[in-house]
Write an enzyme that holds these catalytic residues in place. Structure first.
Site, PDB file in Angstrom:
ATOM      1  N   GLU A 146       2.881   3.670   5.323  1.00  0.00           N
ATOM      2  CA  GLU A 146       2.213   2.838   4.321  1.00  0.00           C
ATOM      3  C   GLU A 146       2.938   1.506   4.247  1.00  0.00           C
ATOM      4  O   GLU A 146       4.167   1.461   4.302  1.00  0.00           O
ATOM      5  CB  GLU A 146       2.268   3.460   2.907  1.00  0.00           C
ATOM      6  CG  GLU A 146       1.438   4.693   2.688  1.00  0.00           C
ATOM      7  CD  GLU A 146       1.558   5.195   1.232  1.00  0.00           C
ATOM      8  OE1 GLU A 146       2.119   4.450   0.397  1.00  0.00           O
ATOM      9  OE2 GLU A 146       1.112   6.310   0.961  1.00  0.00           O
TER      10      GLU A 146
ATOM     11  N   GLU B 109      -8.648   1.192  -5.631  1.00  0.00           N
ATOM     12  CA  GLU B 109      -8.925   2.513  -6.194  1.00  0.00           C
ATOM     13  C   GLU B 109      -8.727   2.445  -7.713  1.00  0.00           C
ATOM     14  O   GLU B 109      -7.603   2.414  -8.211  1.00  0.00           O
ATOM     15  CB  GLU B 109      -8.004   3.556  -5.574  1.00  0.00           C
ATOM     16  CG  GLU B 109      -8.209   3.718  -4.066  1.00  0.00           C
ATOM     17  CD  GLU B 109      -7.165   4.602  -3.421  1.00  0.00           C
ATOM     18  OE1 GLU B 109      -7.203   5.824  -3.655  1.00  0.00           O
ATOM     19  OE2 GLU B 109      -6.302   4.072  -2.694  1.00  0.00           O
TER      20      GLU B 109
ATOM     21  N   LYS C  28      -6.423   5.035  -9.796  1.00  0.00           N
ATOM     22  CA  LYS C  28      -4.999   5.229  -9.507  1.00  0.00           C
ATOM     23  C   LYS C  28      -4.193   5.129 -10.795  1.00  0.00           C
ATOM     24  O   LYS C  28      -4.435   4.273 -11.635  1.00  0.00           O
ATOM     25  CB  LYS C  28      -4.501   4.173  -8.504  1.00  0.00           C
ATOM     26  CG  LYS C  28      -4.930   4.371  -7.073  1.00  0.00           C
ATOM     27  CD  LYS C  28      -4.281   5.575  -6.412  1.00  0.00           C
ATOM     28  CE  LYS C  28      -2.818   5.386  -6.109  1.00  0.00           C
ATOM     29  NZ  LYS C  28      -2.566   4.631  -4.902  1.00  0.00           N
TER      30      LYS C  28
ATOM     31  N   GLU D 266      -1.306  -0.834  -8.826  1.00  0.00           N
ATOM     32  CA  GLU D 266      -1.672   0.314  -7.986  1.00  0.00           C
ATOM     33  C   GLU D 266      -3.162   0.357  -7.680  1.00  0.00           C
ATOM     34  O   GLU D 266      -3.584   0.934  -6.671  1.00  0.00           O
ATOM     35  CB  GLU D 266      -1.250   1.628  -8.659  1.00  0.00           C
ATOM     36  CG  GLU D 266       0.252   1.817  -8.782  1.00  0.00           C
ATOM     37  CD  GLU D 266       0.917   2.045  -7.436  1.00  0.00           C
ATOM     38  OE1 GLU D 266       0.260   2.563  -6.524  1.00  0.00           O
ATOM     39  OE2 GLU D 266       2.102   1.683  -7.298  1.00  0.00           O
TER      40      GLU D 266
END
Length: 344
Positions: free
Chosen positions: A267, A316, A319, A325
């Site tokens: 990541e 997203e 999250k 995030e």
């Protein structure tokens, strides 16, 4: 005269063949260099496109590798025949159960074996960023061993490697990078993992985030150093934070007798909003420069490319944690690109 002409013709043909071979070899090397970028596909949102549309988006953008965090059946079905290489995650809540060998075999027989070879599994990662203090940490290696045995039984050991993904904060004294060493609390956790990886020829997966290092230490770390835009090198010889972080992990591996263990950057990303330094401009700069940079290597490991997975495919909205995030996506939920990026 005929003999001389024949020799000249043969020589010209040989030169042409060598020239053509050189072009083919260069093209193959270019393809290898540019085929190291993947993207993480998280589904922690309530407005994301269906899985088949996601796979189509990967293909249309030339993204040849994917990481998912659980064996989602719809995603695995959509991946069939796509030629997208896959990191498949074992979710944390399944790790303890996989310390039972029969359960691990059933997991592989359910989530891997029926899809192979139509789905090109590359790695199975048992857990993501498990903290050494987490009670689960004592189960990770046993679960990895059992998954490996199940992979062997399915005769997939030459195709699929078993690993786990760690955070870089397991390393203490990260600067200068040569001083990097695994912290005392991390050692009992990481050493058995490293031994398993060395024995099985598998890489260590590492989540590398210059963004968080920058946010946590803005007095010492400049934005340019974190975004690959710094002009000169620092006193340790580094021009960007990504390489410094990665080399500190390599240094730590050397100190636990694993100098040749490969690292896959499982990541790496930058948020577009929600916090310090989080903007479309900074995120776009980071992703573009990262994609270009990992075609090469680091100071400690100069022979690239570095296999790297961008985090993440989409914003997203569900999250948890800091607001940032929710904003790491390369694409919006409607599949429109946030940045003008060429992936491979």
């Amino acid at each position: 005269m005929d003999l001389l002409l024949s020799r000249r013709v043969n020589s010209a043909m040989m030169n042409a063949i060598l020239f053509l071979f050189g072009i083919i070899l260069s093209f193959a090397q270019l393809q290898f260099t540019e085929a190291q970028i993947g993207a993480c596909y998280g589904r922690d949102g309530n407005n994301l496109p269906p899985q088949q549309q996601v796979i189509n988006l990967y293909k249309s953008k030339g993204i040849t590798r994917m990481r998912i965090y659980d064996p989602d059946e719809a995603t695995l079905q959509a991946l069939k025949g796509s030629n997208i290489e896959l990191i498949l995650g074992v979710p944390s809540d399944k790790i303890q159960s996989l310390t039972d060998s029969k359960t691990a075999t059933n997991w592989v027989n359910t989530n891997v074996k029926p899809y192979s070879p139509s789905v090109k599994f590359r790695y199975i990662t048992v857990g993501n960023e498990i903290e050494p203090s987490d009670p689960l940490s004592k189960n990770v290696v046993t679960a990895m061993q059992n998954i490996q045995k199940a992979i062997n039984s399915a005769n997939l050991q030459n195709q699929i490697k078993v690993s786990t993904a760690i955070k870089t904060d397991l390393v203490t004294n990260p600067y200068p990078p040569n001083k990097g060493v695994f912290s005392d609390p991390a050692l009992p956790y990481i050493k058995p993992i490293v031994n398993f990886l060395v024995q099985n020829g598998a890489p260590l997966l590492v989540n590398v985030y210059p963004y968080f290092s920058y946010v946590g230490n803005q007095k010492s770390i400049s934005l340019e150093y974190a975004l690959f835009t710094q002009k000169g090198k620092n006193d340790a010889g580094y021009q960007n934070l990504f390489d410094a972080i990665l080399d500190s992990v390599y240094a730590a591996l050397e100190k636990v007798n694993a100098p040749n263990l490969k690292i896959v950057v499982s990541e790496s990303g930058w948020p577009s909003q929600g916090g310090v330094g989080a903007s479309d401009q900074n995120a776009g700069t980071y992703y573009k420069n990262l994609i270009n940079h990992v075609k090469g290597g680091t100071i400690k490991r100069p022979k690239g490319p570095i296999e790297t997975y961008l985090f993440a495919m989409f914003d997203e909205d569900l999250k948890k944690g800091a607001e940032t995030e929710k904003h790491f996506g390369l694409f919006r939920p409607d599949k429109s690109p946030k940045y003008q990026i060429t992936f491979n």
